[in-house]
Design an enzyme around this catalytic site. Structure first.
Site, PDB file in Angstrom:
ATOM      1  N   THR A 126      -3.908  -6.723  30.640  1.00 20.72           N
ATOM      2  CA  THR A 126      -4.612  -5.697  31.427  1.00 20.72           C
ATOM      3  C   THR A 126      -4.462  -4.325  30.777  1.00 20.72           C
ATOM      4  OG1 THR A 126      -2.629  -5.205  32.720  1.00 20.72           O
ATOM      5  CG2 THR A 126      -4.097  -6.905  33.573  1.00 20.72           C
ATOM      6  N   ARG A 183       7.350  -5.753  37.851  1.00 20.00           N
ATOM      7  CA  ARG A 183       5.988  -6.146  38.233  1.00 20.00           C
ATOM      8  C   ARG A 183       5.985  -6.375  39.737  1.00 20.00           C
ATOM      9  NH1 ARG A 183       2.156  -6.881  34.397  1.00 20.00           N
ATOM     10  NH2 ARG A 183       2.794  -7.528  32.314  1.00 20.00           N
ATOM     11  N   ARG A 224       3.448 -16.912  29.092  1.00 19.94           N
ATOM     12  CA  ARG A 224       4.196 -16.062  30.030  1.00 19.94           C
ATOM     13  C   ARG A 224       4.602 -16.821  31.290  1.00 19.94           C
ATOM     14  NH1 ARG A 224       0.298 -11.009  30.229  1.00 19.94           N
ATOM     15  NH2 ARG A 224      -1.230 -12.694  30.074  1.00 19.94           N
ATOM     16  N   ASP A 235     -22.786 -31.071  32.761  1.00 19.35           N
ATOM     17  CA  ASP A 235     -21.912 -30.896  33.934  1.00 19.35           C
ATOM     18  C   ASP A 235     -20.697 -30.025  33.611  1.00 19.35           C
ATOM     19  OD1 ASP A 235     -20.451 -32.524  32.299  1.00 19.35           O
ATOM     20  OD2 ASP A 235     -20.236 -34.164  33.725  1.00 19.35           O
ATOM     21  N   GLY A 236     -20.660 -29.451  32.399  1.00 18.21           N
ATOM     22  CA  GLY A 236     -19.573 -28.537  32.052  1.00 18.21           C
ATOM     23  C   GLY A 236     -18.432 -29.190  31.287  1.00 18.21           C
ATOM     24  N   GLU A 237     -18.432 -30.520  31.181  1.00 21.21           N
ATOM     25  CA  GLU A 237     -17.359 -31.169  30.425  1.00 21.21           C
ATOM     26  C   GLU A 237     -17.500 -30.852  28.939  1.00 21.21           C
ATOM     27  OE1 GLU A 237     -17.437 -35.322  31.426  1.00 21.21           O
ATOM     28  OE2 GLU A 237     -16.701 -34.957  33.464  1.00 21.21           O
ATOM     29  N   LYS A 248      10.672  -2.356  32.889  1.00 21.11           N
ATOM     30  CA  LYS A 248       9.530  -2.369  33.805  1.00 21.11           C
ATOM     31  C   LYS A 248       9.722  -3.413  34.888  1.00 21.11           C
ATOM     32  CE  LYS A 248       6.346  -5.664  31.668  1.00 21.11           C
ATOM     33  NZ  LYS A 248       5.413  -5.945  30.607  1.00 21.11           N
ATOM     34  N   ASP A 252       9.047  -3.477  26.883  1.00 23.05           N
ATOM     35  CA  ASP A 252       9.843  -3.985  28.013  1.00 23.05           C
ATOM     36  C   ASP A 252      11.069  -4.690  27.451  1.00 23.05           C
ATOM     37  OD1 ASP A 252       8.923  -6.476  27.174  1.00 23.05           O
ATOM     38  OD2 ASP A 252       7.373  -6.587  28.713  1.00 23.05           O
TER      39      ASP A 252
HETATM   40  C1  R5P Z   1       5.058  -9.695  29.042  1.00 26.59           C
HETATM   41  O1  R5P Z   1       5.737  -9.029  29.752  1.00 26.59           O
HETATM   42  C2  R5P Z   1       4.477  -9.261  27.748  1.00 26.59           C
HETATM   43  O2  R5P Z   1       5.471  -8.988  26.821  1.00 26.59           O
HETATM   44  C3  R5P Z   1       3.512  -8.072  27.827  1.00 26.59           C
HETATM   45  O3  R5P Z   1       4.230  -6.885  28.015  1.00 26.59           O
HETATM   46  C4  R5P Z   1       2.506  -8.218  28.936  1.00 26.59           C
HETATM   47  O4  R5P Z   1       2.014  -9.523  28.946  1.00 26.59           O
HETATM   48  C5  R5P Z   1       1.361  -7.253  28.804  1.00 26.59           C
HETATM   49  O5  R5P Z   1       0.474  -7.467  29.865  1.00 26.59           O
HETATM   50  P1  R5P Z   1      -0.372  -6.277  30.461  1.00 26.59           P
HETATM   51  O6  R5P Z   1      -1.176  -5.688  29.335  1.00 26.59           O
HETATM   52  O7  R5P Z   1      -1.230  -6.917  31.509  1.00 26.59           O
HETATM   53  O8  R5P Z   1       0.582  -5.301  31.069  1.00 26.59           O
END
Ligand code: R5P
Length: 321
Positions: free
Chosen positions: A230, A201, A99, A40-42, A199, A174
Site C-alpha cells: 500500500t 499495524r 507475509r 469459465d475462468g479456469e 511500527k 521496520d
Molecule cells: C512487512 O512488514 C514488510 O516488510 C513491508 O514493510 C510491508 O509489507 C509493506 O507494506 P505496505 O507498503 O502496505 O506498508
C-alpha cells in the site's frame, strides 16, 4: 557437464518482461507455452515444445493478482512434470503470501507454508526466490531453495545517488528489515550508522509508527525494506525520519507490489527517489521510481543451477554483474 543436457525456460503471465530479459541473459528463447483462460475462468496451459528430460525453469512471481498467478505457476509445474521434465525449478522472484508465515493470532492460517506444500506436491524440484520477508520460509520446503538478495544491486545504485562524503544513515523500515539493512551496509563503508523504525499495524494494511531508534538528524536517510504494497510503511517511515531531522530521503525496496493508490500516496512524500527491482511486472512509473533489473543476476543463477556451480559463492563474493 550439466546433469540435464538441455535448459528450458518458460513463463506464465505474471512477469513476461522479466522472463524475456532472463531469456536474453541466458541466451535461450522462452519455450512455447500457452497460458490462457477457459471461458469459465479456469487456467489453461499447454506446453508446445518437447521438454522431456530437460532442466526446466518456470519464471512466475506470485504477485497480484496473487491467486491467478499462483494457480498458473502450479499448473505450469504440473504440466511440466507430466511432460517428463527432468528437473523443475520454480523461479518465483516475488513469493506471494510470504507475509502470512506465522499466526499473528489464533485461528489464522499459515498460507506461506500452504503455498510451499502446493508447489512441492505439484512437482517443483527446486525453488528460486528473492528477498523473502522472512528467510525462515525456506524451512517450509524440503526441496532445495536458492534465496537471492537484491541488496548488492540496489545498494550500488543508491550509492550513485549520493555524493562522496555525504552523511548517510541506513534506516530499517521496520523491525523485520533490520537484517536486511545490515546486509545493505556491507556495500557501504562499515561506519555507516543504522536506524530502526518500530511500527504497529492497528488493522491489516494500516501502519502506525511507534518509535525510531538511531540518529537521522542532518543526514541522508536511506530507507530499506522488502515490499511496497500500500506504501503505508514507506509513507510512515518518510514522515518519521523527516520529523527527526533527516535532510534528504531515499528508499530502496526489492518488491514493488504497489497496490492501487500506492504510487500517488508515495508521490506526496518527501522521498526523493525510490529504487525498486523488476521482480513484479511494472506499469509505467513516474520518475520518483528507479527500476533496477535483476535479470542478469537471475540469468547467472539459472546458469549456475544448470551447470552445477555454487550459487552461495556468487552471493558471497563481489562478482560483478
Ligand atoms: C512487512 O512488514 C514488510 O516488510 C513491508 O514493510 C510491508 O509489507 C509493506 O507494506 P505496505 O507498503 O502496505 O506498508
Amino acid at each position: 557437464m550439466p546433469a540435464y543436457e538441455r535448459m528450458i525456460l518458460m513463463a506464465g503471465n505474471a512477469n513476461r518482461t522479466l522472463a524475456q530479459h532472463i531469456a536474453q541473459a541466458v541466451r535461450r528463447p522462452l519455450a512455447r507455452v500457452v497460458v490462457s483462460r477457459f471461458r469459465d475462468g479456469e487456467t489453461q496451459v499447454l506446453i508446445e515444445d518437447d521438454i522431456r528430460d530437460a532442466d526446466v525453469f518456470i519464471v512466475q512471481p506470485t504477485a497480484p493478482p496473487v491467486n491467478e498467478n499462483l494457480m498458473e505457476l502450479l499448473i505450469l509445474v504440473d504440466a511440466a512434470r507430466r511432460a517428463s521434465a527432468g528437473r523443475i525449478t520454480a523461479v518465483v522472484p516475488y513469493y506471494g503470501y510470504a507475509r502470512q508465515e506465522k499466526k499473528a493470532q489464533g485461528r489464522e492460517p499459515i498460507t506461506a507454508r500452504l503455498v510451499a506444500n502446493l508447489l512441492t506436491v505439484a512437482g517443483a524440484n527446486r525453488l528460486l526466490v528473492v528477498d523473502l520477508t522472512n528467510p525462515a520460509i525456506e524451512g517450509f520446503f524440503d526441496i532445495p531453495v536458492d534465496h537471492l538478495s537484491a541488496a548488492k544491486l540496489l545498494a550500488s545504485q543508491v550509492k550513485n545517488l549520493c555524493r562522496v562524503g555525504e552523511d548517510i544513515v541506513l534506516v530499517a523500515a521496520d523491525e523485520g528489515a533490520v537484517r536486511r539493512v545490515d546486509r545493505f551496509r556491507r556495500y557501504f563503508h562499515q561506519e555507516v550508522p543504522l536506524a530502526v523504525i518500530f511500527k504497529d499495524r492497528p488493522r491489516p494494511d494500516e501502519v502506525k509508527v511507534v518509535g525510531l531508534v538511531g540518529d537521522v538528524e542532518g543526514k541522508t536517510a536511506i530507507v530499506v525494506d522488502d515490499i511496497i504494497s500500500t506504501g503505508g510503511t514507506l509513507v510512515a517511515a518518510a514522515e518519521v525520519v523527516q520529523h527527526h531531522g533527516a535532510t534528504r530521503i531515499l528508499a530502496a525496496v526489492t518488491h514493488p507490489v504497489l497496490v492501487e493508490g500506492a504510487v500517488d500516496r508515495l508521490a506526496e512524500t518527501p522521498i526523493e527517489r525510490i529504487l525498486v527491482t523488476d521482480t513484479v511486472e511494472l506499469p509505467a512509473l513516474p520518475p520518483l521510481f528507479q527500476v533496477v533489473t535483476l535479470a542478469p543476476l537471475l540469468g547467472e543463477v539459472l546458469n549456475r543451477i544448470h551447470y552445477g556451480i555454487s550459487v552461495s559463492e556468487l552471493m558471497r563474493n563481489n562478482v560483478p554483474l
